[in-house]
Design a protein around this motif. Structure first.
Motif, mmCIF file in Angstrom:
data_model
loop_
_atom_site.group_PDB
_atom_site.id
_atom_site.type_symbol
_atom_site.label_atom_id
_atom_site.label_comp_id
_atom_site.label_asym_id
_atom_site.label_seq_id
_atom_site.Cartn_x
_atom_site.Cartn_y
_atom_site.Cartn_z
ATOM 1 N N ALA A 183 94.720 10.353 7.467
ATOM 2 C CA ALA A 183 94.270 9.845 6.432
ATOM 3 C C ALA A 183 93.467 10.900 5.698
ATOM 4 O O ALA A 183 93.799 12.170 5.641
ATOM 5 C CB ALA A 183 92.822 9.281 6.955
ATOM 6 N N GLY A 184 92.918 10.255 4.306
ATOM 7 C CA GLY A 184 92.577 11.095 3.214
ATOM 8 C C GLY A 184 93.739 10.944 2.010
ATOM 9 O O GLY A 184 94.775 10.633 2.354
ATOM 10 N N GLY A 185 93.305 11.565 0.961
ATOM 11 C CA GLY A 185 93.984 11.489 -0.338
ATOM 12 C C GLY A 185 95.431 11.717 -0.176
ATOM 13 O O GLY A 185 96.201 11.240 -0.457
ATOM 14 N N VAL A 186 95.521 12.978 0.702
ATOM 15 C CA VAL A 186 97.113 13.233 0.888
ATOM 16 C C VAL A 186 97.994 12.409 1.708
ATOM 17 O O VAL A 186 99.184 12.216 1.410
ATOM 18 C CB VAL A 186 97.208 14.947 1.270
ATOM 19 N N ALA A 187 97.241 11.573 2.572
ATOM 20 C CA ALA A 187 98.103 10.550 3.328
ATOM 21 C C ALA A 187 98.553 9.605 2.431
ATOM 22 O O ALA A 187 99.500 8.770 3.074
ATOM 23 C CB ALA A 187 97.069 10.166 4.346
ATOM 24 N N ALA A 188 98.268 9.690 1.006
ATOM 25 C CA ALA A 188 99.225 8.648 0.273
ATOM 26 C C ALA A 188 100.543 9.045 0.027
ATOM 27 O O ALA A 188 101.535 8.382 -0.378
ATOM 28 C CB ALA A 188 98.424 8.482 -0.970
ATOM 29 N N VAL A 208 98.461 4.618 9.854
ATOM 30 C CA VAL A 208 97.937 4.855 8.625
ATOM 31 C C VAL A 208 97.143 4.225 7.902
ATOM 32 O O VAL A 208 97.614 2.826 7.987
ATOM 33 C CB VAL A 208 99.173 5.803 8.029
ATOM 34 N N PRO A 209 95.922 4.542 7.431
ATOM 35 C CA PRO A 209 95.220 3.402 6.495
ATOM 36 C C PRO A 209 96.215 3.040 5.072
ATOM 37 O O PRO A 209 96.820 3.954 4.813
ATOM 38 C CB PRO A 209 94.169 4.007 6.029
ATOM 39 N N SER A 210 95.938 1.718 4.928
ATOM 40 C CA SER A 210 96.717 1.475 3.693
ATOM 41 C C SER A 210 96.061 1.713 2.229
ATOM 42 O O SER A 210 94.895 1.629 2.178
ATOM 43 C CB SER A 210 97.218 -0.118 3.796
ATOM 44 N N GLY A 211 96.992 2.010 1.302
ATOM 45 C CA GLY A 211 96.284 1.896 -0.208
ATOM 46 C C GLY A 211 94.983 2.695 -0.494
ATOM 47 O O GLY A 211 94.885 3.870 0.025
ATOM 48 N N ILE A 212 94.087 1.551 -0.957
ATOM 49 C CA ILE A 212 92.746 2.315 -1.206
ATOM 50 C C ILE A 212 91.971 2.646 -0.151
ATOM 51 O O ILE A 212 91.306 3.588 -0.460
ATOM 52 C CB ILE A 212 92.071 1.194 -1.914
ATOM 53 N N PHE A 213 92.248 2.594 1.112
ATOM 54 C CA PHE A 213 91.480 2.945 2.192
ATOM 55 C C PHE A 213 91.761 4.530 2.258
ATOM 56 O O PHE A 213 91.135 5.293 3.313
ATOM 57 C CB PHE A 213 91.696 2.328 3.392
ATOM 58 N N ASN A 214 92.920 5.166 1.888
ATOM 59 C CA ASN A 214 93.408 6.520 2.079
ATOM 60 C C ASN A 214 92.317 7.304 1.076
ATOM 61 O O ASN A 214 92.098 8.443 1.383
ATOM 62 C CB ASN A 214 94.579 6.956 1.794
ATOM 63 N N THR A 215 92.241 6.964 -0.133
ATOM 64 C CA THR A 215 91.267 7.747 -1.143
ATOM 65 C C THR A 215 90.060 7.405 -0.849
ATOM 66 O O THR A 215 89.524 6.345 0.105
ATOM 67 C CB THR A 215 91.677 7.202 -2.555
ATOM 68 N N TYR A 237 88.035 7.295 10.500
ATOM 69 C CA TYR A 237 87.893 5.929 10.894
ATOM 70 C C TYR A 237 88.518 4.780 9.860
ATOM 71 O O TYR A 237 88.670 3.818 10.370
ATOM 72 C CB TYR A 237 86.444 5.228 11.510
ATOM 73 N N SER A 238 89.055 5.341 8.776
ATOM 74 C CA SER A 238 89.530 4.433 8.130
ATOM 75 C C SER A 238 90.844 3.640 8.340
ATOM 76 O O SER A 238 90.799 2.281 8.001
ATOM 77 C CB SER A 238 89.888 5.069 6.678
ATOM 78 N N PHE A 239 91.408 3.961 9.080
ATOM 79 C CA PHE A 239 92.660 3.112 9.763
ATOM 80 C C PHE A 239 92.162 2.016 10.397
ATOM 81 O O PHE A 239 92.907 0.934 10.582
ATOM 82 C CB PHE A 239 93.861 4.016 10.473
ATOM 83 N N LEU A 240 91.010 2.122 10.807
ATOM 84 C CA LEU A 240 90.540 0.754 11.675
ATOM 85 C C LEU A 240 90.256 -0.465 10.509
ATOM 86 O O LEU A 240 90.239 -1.454 11.191
ATOM 87 C CB LEU A 240 89.230 1.252 12.391
ATOM 88 N N LEU A 241 90.163 -0.220 9.407
ATOM 89 C CA LEU A 241 89.600 -1.162 8.358
ATOM 90 C C LEU A 241 90.922 -2.028 8.113
ATOM 91 O O LEU A 241 90.614 -3.214 7.706
ATOM 92 C CB LEU A 241 89.306 -0.399 7.117
ATOM 93 N N ASN A 298 86.573 5.985 -0.565
ATOM 94 C CA ASN A 298 86.013 4.593 -0.532
ATOM 95 C C ASN A 298 84.742 4.263 0.174
ATOM 96 O O ASN A 298 84.740 4.874 1.333
ATOM 97 C CB ASN A 298 87.133 3.709 -0.295
ATOM 98 N N ALA A 299 84.107 3.442 -0.140
ATOM 99 C CA ALA A 299 82.971 2.958 0.594
ATOM 100 C C ALA A 299 83.049 2.201 1.895
ATOM 101 O O ALA A 299 82.440 2.311 2.862
ATOM 102 C CB ALA A 299 81.825 2.440 -0.196
ATOM 103 N N ALA A 300 84.371 1.448 1.823
ATOM 104 C CA ALA A 300 84.517 0.808 2.922
ATOM 105 C C ALA A 300 84.769 1.622 4.648
ATOM 106 O O ALA A 300 84.097 1.433 5.516
ATOM 107 C CB ALA A 300 85.901 -0.204 2.973
ATOM 108 N N MET A 301 85.476 2.512 4.003
ATOM 109 C CA MET A 301 85.641 3.572 5.484
ATOM 110 C C MET A 301 84.067 4.118 5.704
ATOM 111 O O MET A 301 84.105 4.601 6.885
ATOM 112 C CB MET A 301 86.451 4.722 5.048
ATOM 113 N N ILE A 302 83.234 4.396 4.896
ATOM 114 C CA ILE A 302 81.882 4.641 5.253
ATOM 115 C C ILE A 302 81.093 3.713 6.129
ATOM 116 O O ILE A 302 80.281 3.955 6.976
ATOM 117 C CB ILE A 302 81.229 5.158 3.821
ATOM 118 N N ALA A 303 81.409 2.339 5.533
ATOM 119 C CA ALA A 303 80.744 1.131 6.435
ATOM 120 C C ALA A 303 81.314 1.507 7.841
ATOM 121 O O ALA A 303 80.600 1.132 8.838
ATOM 122 C CB ALA A 303 80.867 0.101 5.807
ATOM 123 N N ALA A 304 82.545 1.514 7.978
ATOM 124 C CA ALA A 304 83.302 1.711 9.423
ATOM 125 C C ALA A 304 82.530 2.766 10.249
ATOM 126 O O ALA A 304 82.065 2.707 11.239
ATOM 127 C CB ALA A 304 84.766 1.929 9.161
#
Ligand code: KG4
Ligand code: ZN
Length: 354
Positions: free
Chosen positions: A291-296, A317-324, A132-136, A326-332
């Motif tokens: 998404a995920g680290g390799v999505a960088a 595709v999530p940008s920057g820090i949301f790929n590695t 769900y990280s791309f939603l952020l 992170n807690a924001a994606m856990i909130a989402a």
């Protein structure tokens, strides 16, 4: 049903990043919206680098030391809106997959604060976070029209998954790696080339100097009639190639290192892209996300964007820090679980998926 905005505090400690976030979430499962208000990510990479990988006991100790400092930092931040612990409505914490000692550090910390503040605590899967990280990224509905079925490729140091989502609450893993994760293969090949950990960015950089067709490495399972992956054979081929080359030439010269990196990357990414394309065709995918680290990885993104463009579907595709991690994606993911009245059990589960 519409929900008033919730202020969610999220805790992520599954691997080597200690991260806390405060995210405001609103909207329903058709179009959840997020605004990241605070976000702290402390990497332990320097601590683990001498070991060539993450050491679980060290990771745990470091999370325990870092979490209270990060908490103080969250609430001493003077940016707007002003926030105090009493503003938190809900806490979300990663319960797996990951290193269990590291996960427990986060779970225990989250439990203490949930009890003190008298707020509910939701256990979240780290893979739901990546999913769900791309939603952020964007609260602009125009750039984020959700379309289902959605195919998601989740690629990190620990996982390689293809996920089919019928909507934001119904998802199935349709393929996964049978051995190494793709990020792990990058890390191991980097080690063979004596590049530092984490190896993904190093290999990507080195690959620019090489030729993608210099060496024909295998593309494991590309033509298999399923959506599973295998990267262990590819990794071994690289190892044998390096061994044979050094036997013959006594050294691994710089141009050849570039060729190895480029040819390895070509093989690994061709498999990821080939399987993703097949999944889109098989399930008539209406959108694609990665998404995920390799999505960088820029090359992976551009190849995936191409297959989405070819069939004229949106690519997320999530940008920057949301790929590695992170807690924001856990909130989402916590909010999406909350909307479904779901929580994973509040205990560390190293093998949890969804
Ligand atoms: O999601 P993540 O930060 O942590 C895990 O949950 O594993 O992913 C880390 C992985 C590492 O294996 C790292 O080498 C890889 O992502 N990675 C990359 C790139 N950047 C990070 N792999 C390929 N290309 C990159 N640019
Ligand atoms: Zn991850």
């Amino acid at each position: 049903m519409h929900h008033p905005p919730l202020t969610i505090l999220a805790v992520e400690t599954s691997c080597d990043e200690t991260s806390l976030a405060i995210v405001r979430a609103w909207g329903d499962l058709g179009m959840p919206r997020f605004e990241v208000l605070r976000h702290i990510i402390t990497s332990q990479i320097d601590l683990h680098r001498p070991f060539g990988g993450v050491v679980p006991s060290l990771a745990k100790r470091e999370h325990i030391a870092t979490l209270p400092l990060a908490w103080d930092q969250l609430f001493s931040d003077t940016s707007t809106p002003h926030l105090t612990p009493e503003d938190i409505d809900l806490i979300a914490v990663t319960v797996g997959p990951g290193l269990e000692p590291a996960l427990w550090a986060g779970i225990t910390f989250a439990q203490q604060h949930a009890t003190t503040l008298g707020v509910p605590l939701i256990g979240v899967s780290h893979m739901e976070g990546h999913l769900y990280s791309f939603l952020l990224d964007s609260v602009d509905a125009q750039t984020r029209t959700l379309a289902f079925p959605m195919i998601s490729l989740l690629v990190s140091g620990g996982h390689t998954l293809l996920v089919l989502s019928e909507n934001l609450s119904k998802k199935t893993v349709i393929g996964q790696t049978r051995d190494d994760a793709v990020g792990e293969a990058y890390d191991k090949v980097a080690r063979m080339l004596e590049l530092p950990y984490p190896g993904g960015p190093e290999i990507e950089r080195l690959a620019h100097a090489g030729s993608t067709d210099a060496i024909v490495f295998p593309r494991p399972m590309l033509s298999a009639k399923n959506f599973d992956f295998s990267f262990s054979g590819l990794k071994t081929s690289v190892l044998y190639h390096i061994r044979d080359y050094i036997r013959e030439h006594n050294t691994l010269d710089a141009p050849h290192r570039g060729d190895i990196a480029a040819s390895f990357q070509e093989a690994a990414i061709s498999v990821l892209v080939g399987k993703t394309k097949k999944a889109l065709e098989t399930f008539a995918g209406q959108s694609l996300s990665v998404a995920g680290g390799v999505a960088a990885n820029t090359y992976l993104r551009s190849r995936l964007r191409d297959i989405a463009d070819d069939i004229d579907i949106p690519f997320f595709v999530p940008s920057g820090i949301f790929n590695t991690d992170n807690a924001a994606m856990i909130a989402a993911a916590g909010y999406i679980n909350f909307l479904q009245k779901k929580s994973h059990p509040l205990r560390a589960d190293g093998n949890l998926l969804f």
